[in-house]
Design a protein around this motif. Sequence first.
Motif, short mmCIF file in Angstrom:
data_model
loop_
_atom_site.label_atom_id
_atom_site.label_comp_id
_atom_site.label_asym_id
_atom_site.label_seq_id
_atom_site.Cartn_x
_atom_site.Cartn_y
_atom_site.Cartn_z
N ASN A 2 -1.54 5.59 1.09
CA ASN A 2 -0.42 5.21 1.97
C ASN A 2 -0.84 4.97 3.40
O ASN A 2 -0.27 4.12 4.08
CB ASN A 2 0.65 6.31 1.95
CG ASN A 2 1.40 6.37 0.65
OD1 ASN A 2 1.15 5.61 -0.27
ND2 ASN A 2 2.34 7.29 0.56
N PHE A 3 -1.83 5.72 3.90
CA PHE A 3 -2.18 5.58 5.31
C PHE A 3 -2.66 4.18 5.64
O PHE A 3 -2.47 3.70 6.75
CB PHE A 3 -3.18 6.67 5.75
CG PHE A 3 -4.60 6.47 5.30
CD1 PHE A 3 -5.47 5.71 6.05
CD2 PHE A 3 -5.05 7.07 4.14
CE1 PHE A 3 -6.78 5.54 5.64
CE2 PHE A 3 -6.35 6.91 3.74
CZ PHE A 3 -7.23 6.14 4.48
N VAL A 4 -3.25 3.47 4.66
CA VAL A 4 -3.67 2.08 4.90
C VAL A 4 -2.43 1.22 5.15
O VAL A 4 -2.41 0.37 6.05
CB VAL A 4 -4.50 1.54 3.72
CG1 VAL A 4 -4.78 0.05 3.87
CG2 VAL A 4 -5.80 2.32 3.58
N LEU B 53 13.55 -1.73 -7.55
CA LEU B 53 13.97 -2.32 -6.28
C LEU B 53 12.77 -2.59 -5.37
O LEU B 53 12.71 -3.64 -4.72
CB LEU B 53 14.96 -1.38 -5.57
CG LEU B 53 15.49 -1.87 -4.23
CD1 LEU B 53 16.36 -3.12 -4.42
CD2 LEU B 53 16.28 -0.77 -3.55
N MET B 54 11.82 -1.68 -5.32
CA MET B 54 10.64 -1.86 -4.48
C MET B 54 9.79 -3.04 -4.96
O MET B 54 9.24 -3.79 -4.16
CB MET B 54 9.79 -0.59 -4.45
CG MET B 54 10.48 0.59 -3.85
SD MET B 54 10.81 0.33 -2.10
CE MET B 54 11.17 1.98 -1.61
N ILE B 55 9.69 -3.20 -6.27
CA ILE B 55 8.93 -4.33 -6.81
C ILE B 55 9.64 -5.64 -6.45
O ILE B 55 8.99 -6.61 -6.03
CB ILE B 55 8.75 -4.18 -8.34
CG1 ILE B 55 7.81 -3.00 -8.62
CG2 ILE B 55 8.21 -5.47 -8.97
CD1 ILE B 55 7.77 -2.56 -10.05
N ILE B 56 10.95 -5.64 -6.57
CA ILE B 56 11.72 -6.83 -6.16
C ILE B 56 11.51 -7.08 -4.67
O ILE B 56 11.33 -8.23 -4.25
CB ILE B 56 13.22 -6.64 -6.50
CG1 ILE B 56 13.42 -6.65 -8.01
CG2 ILE B 56 14.08 -7.71 -5.82
CD1 ILE B 56 14.80 -6.20 -8.47
N PHE C 3 0.82 -1.21 0.00
CA PHE C 3 0.00 0.00 0.00
C PHE C 3 0.85 1.26 0.00
O PHE C 3 0.48 2.28 -0.59
CB PHE C 3 -0.96 0.02 1.19
CG PHE C 3 -2.28 -0.63 0.90
CD1 PHE C 3 -3.33 0.11 0.37
CD2 PHE C 3 -2.46 -1.98 1.14
CE1 PHE C 3 -4.55 -0.50 0.10
CE2 PHE C 3 -3.68 -2.59 0.87
CZ PHE C 3 -4.72 -1.85 0.34
N ILE C 4 2.00 1.21 0.67
CA ILE C 4 2.88 2.38 0.69
C ILE C 4 3.54 2.56 -0.67
O ILE C 4 3.74 3.67 -1.14
CB ILE C 4 3.92 2.25 1.82
CG1 ILE C 4 3.22 2.35 3.18
CG2 ILE C 4 5.01 3.32 1.70
CD1 ILE C 4 4.08 1.95 4.36
N LEU C 5 3.84 1.46 -1.35
CA LEU C 5 4.53 1.50 -2.63
C LEU C 5 3.61 1.82 -3.80
O LEU C 5 3.93 2.63 -4.65
CB LEU C 5 5.23 0.15 -2.88
CG LEU C 5 5.82 -0.08 -4.26
CD1 LEU C 5 6.95 0.89 -4.52
CD2 LEU C 5 6.29 -1.51 -4.39
#
Length: 187
Positions: free
Chosen positions: A35-37, A168-171, A16-18
Amino acid sequence: MNLKKAISYAAFGFFFILVNINLTLSGGTINITPNFVGWILMFLAFVPFGTYMEGKAYMHWLPLVMAVFTGALWLLSIAEPGMENPLLSVLQAVLNIVELVYMFTLFGILEKVADDCGSSKSSSLRMIKILMLVLYLVVTVFALLTRYTESTALAAVVLVCGLALLVLMIIALFVLFGLRKEIRSQE
């Protein structure tokens, strides 16, 4: 301590943040994955991590503070779409740095969990933690500088590092869900 639950909350919170999925209605845009979730899920992950979070009370309360601020920004984006305010840019940069500190610490804890469980994901988590730190700092600082200098060279650095950070975040998402699966199969 319930590591499967903790990693599930952390992985879905990270998602959710990404991820930002926006829905456009009547010319206005609404983020349906706010993002808050994710920060609320990170808050819920604290207790199930058990002893891994010992002495890190800030890891419990910081997500709650971040949920309030990111929730307020989300509501503001609905109420005043496209609002450009330099103060909001600075606030977003501060929130990004707080997010970076939290994620760096969280990935350190996840690395320890992976080590203790004999997971193959430990070295991946360590590498993600370090690369995330470097790329996040570069993107945040250079984006802020680009906003005030309007330099195309700085904008290019932000673009390249931002794309690298996205990959990187997806990885990292795949690694987190893989760790979750390994923990689940050990129980």
